[in-house]
Design a protein around this motif. Structure first.
Motif, short mmCIF file in Angstrom:
data_model
loop_
_atom_site.label_atom_id
_atom_site.label_comp_id
_atom_site.label_asym_id
_atom_site.label_seq_id
_atom_site.Cartn_x
_atom_site.Cartn_y
_atom_site.Cartn_z
N THR A 104 17.41 59.46 12.15
CA THR A 104 18.21 58.08 11.61
C THR A 104 17.14 57.37 10.76
OG1 THR A 104 19.41 57.65 13.83
CG2 THR A 104 19.07 55.65 12.36
N ALA A 105 15.96 57.53 11.10
CA ALA A 105 14.93 56.86 10.12
C ALA A 105 15.04 57.32 8.80
CB ALA A 105 13.53 56.86 10.82
N VAL A 106 14.99 58.76 8.54
CA VAL A 106 14.89 59.52 7.42
C VAL A 106 16.27 59.20 6.72
CG1 VAL A 106 15.06 61.78 6.40
CG2 VAL A 106 13.56 61.37 8.35
N ARG A 107 17.44 59.18 7.35
CA ARG A 107 18.44 59.07 6.80
C ARG A 107 18.83 57.59 6.29
NH1 ARG A 107 20.28 62.99 5.00
NH2 ARG A 107 21.68 64.54 5.73
N SER A 108 18.17 56.69 6.70
CA SER A 108 18.16 55.25 6.20
C SER A 108 17.42 55.13 5.22
CB SER A 108 17.65 54.47 7.43
OG SER A 108 17.58 52.95 6.96
N LYS A 109 16.31 55.79 5.01
CA LYS A 109 15.19 55.43 4.05
C LYS A 109 15.52 56.55 2.70
CE LYS A 109 11.25 53.60 2.74
NZ LYS A 109 11.01 52.03 2.64
N PHE A 110 15.94 57.49 3.32
CA PHE A 110 16.11 58.37 2.09
C PHE A 110 17.76 59.26 1.97
CE2 PHE A 110 11.66 58.63 2.67
CZ PHE A 110 11.34 58.13 1.28
N PRO A 111 18.71 58.54 1.86
CA PRO A 111 20.13 58.81 2.33
C PRO A 111 20.35 60.17 1.47
CG PRO A 111 20.22 56.68 1.13
CD PRO A 111 18.80 57.04 1.44
N GLU A 112 19.93 60.35 0.54
CA GLU A 112 20.49 61.43 -0.47
C GLU A 112 19.59 62.55 0.02
OE1 GLU A 112 23.25 61.20 -2.07
OE2 GLU A 112 23.40 59.06 -1.37
N LEU A 113 18.61 62.68 0.72
CA LEU A 113 17.85 63.95 0.65
C LEU A 113 18.16 64.68 1.79
CD1 LEU A 113 15.02 64.24 -0.65
CD2 LEU A 113 14.07 63.54 1.42
#
Length: 294
Positions: free
Chosen positions: A197-206
């Motif tokens: 969730t943290a990664v998706r929130s900070k880098f949604p397109e990655l």
């Protein structure tokens, strides 16, 4: 001087200006303690000859454009010309005694460039040869061998290019083109779901890959929306079970950890998409090539 065919490298994503800069720096390093004293002392300034890079063993070729660059840049610095004949393209298989290129011109220039030219093509051909062995073994399985970030510092782009020449694929180039959630990230955030969730929130397109050690983690990673799951140190039967979980959801898988040419047969029918092999770049033996002066 013969112009090098740019398609040899640019067709497979090797940046030409970056490659030239890399080779220039390598030549500078070799001459940092002074000019080529042995060659200057033993070879007349007007001596000309022909040198050939020749394979001493079977292998798969990579890095020949960089060897040519080493010759060309040295000639430019010496204010002379070389006639360079390229016999093969990167990605070709070679046999003992096969000539890769021939260069004709001042012998001093040829010998000054010799070691840097061989360093590039020998090291990168070693990576390509190791990758080619894997690609041959995995042929017709639907599995692709690919590299890791375990590369020689400063050589990553070139080594990953060599992997492609050998028939493999590249994993992420660096830390910013794909997110890879590993055990330390999970420990730091408290759970796999929290890290994701943290990664998706900070880098949604990655793109996000998740490393899993158990089938329970695999099921959780599929549930939270991972696009690719790294199956870490799992035996072939466990990998097969993991693929049974991921495939219906359209999630790709990558097996990693302890897989070698000696035990890879057990993974051939697991259904995994990729096998990651760090040894392609951190442990491949250089290809034995010679620089023969006629």
């Amino acid at each position: 001087m013969q112009e090098l065919d740019m398609t040899i490298s640019s067709a497979d994503g090797l940046d030409w200006e970056e490659a030239r800069s890399h080779v220039s720096a390598a030549l500078d390093e070799d001459l940092a303690w002074g000019p080529d004293a042995t060659t200057i002392a033993t070879i007349g300034a007007d001596a000309t000859g022909t040198a050939a890079i020749v394979s001493r063993e079977h292998g798969c070729l990579a890095g020949l454009p960089l060897a040519v660059l080493a010759l060309q840049i040295t000639a430019e610095r010496d204010g002379v010309e070389l006639d360079i004949e390229v016999r093969l393209n990167d990605g070709a298989t070679v046999a003992p005694g096969q000539t890769l290129l021939r260069a004709t011109g001042p012998v001093r220039t040829l010998l000054t460039a010799e070691r840097i030219a061989l360093n590039y093509v020998s090291q990168l051909s070693g990576v390509a040869t190791a990758t080619h062995q894997w690609a041959q073994i995995l042929q017709d399985t639907g599995i692709t061998v690919r590299d890791t970030r375990k590369t020689i510092p400063g050589m990553r782009v070139l080594q990953k290019y060599a992997v492609r020449c050998g028939g493999g694929a590249n994993h992420r180039m660096g830390l910013g083109d794909t997110a890879l959630i590993k055990d330390n990230h999970i420990a730091a955030t408290g759970s796999l779901a929290a890290a994701f969730t943290a990664v998706r929130s900070k880098f949604p397109e990655l793109p996000v890959e998740v490393e899993c050690d158990t089938l329970e983690q695999v099921a959780e990673a599929v549930e939270i929306g991972a696009e690719l799951i790294l199956l870490d140190n799992m035996a072939p039967d466990v990998v097969k079970d993991a693929v049974g979980i991921t495939r219906p959801a359209g999630v790709r898988t990558e097996a990693s950890g302890g897989i070698t040419l000696y035990n890879v047969a057990g993974y051939r029918d697991t259904g995994v998409d990729y096998i990651a092999v760090g040894a392609l770049t951190h442990s491949s033996r250089v290809l034995d090539l010679g620089f023969d002066l006629a």
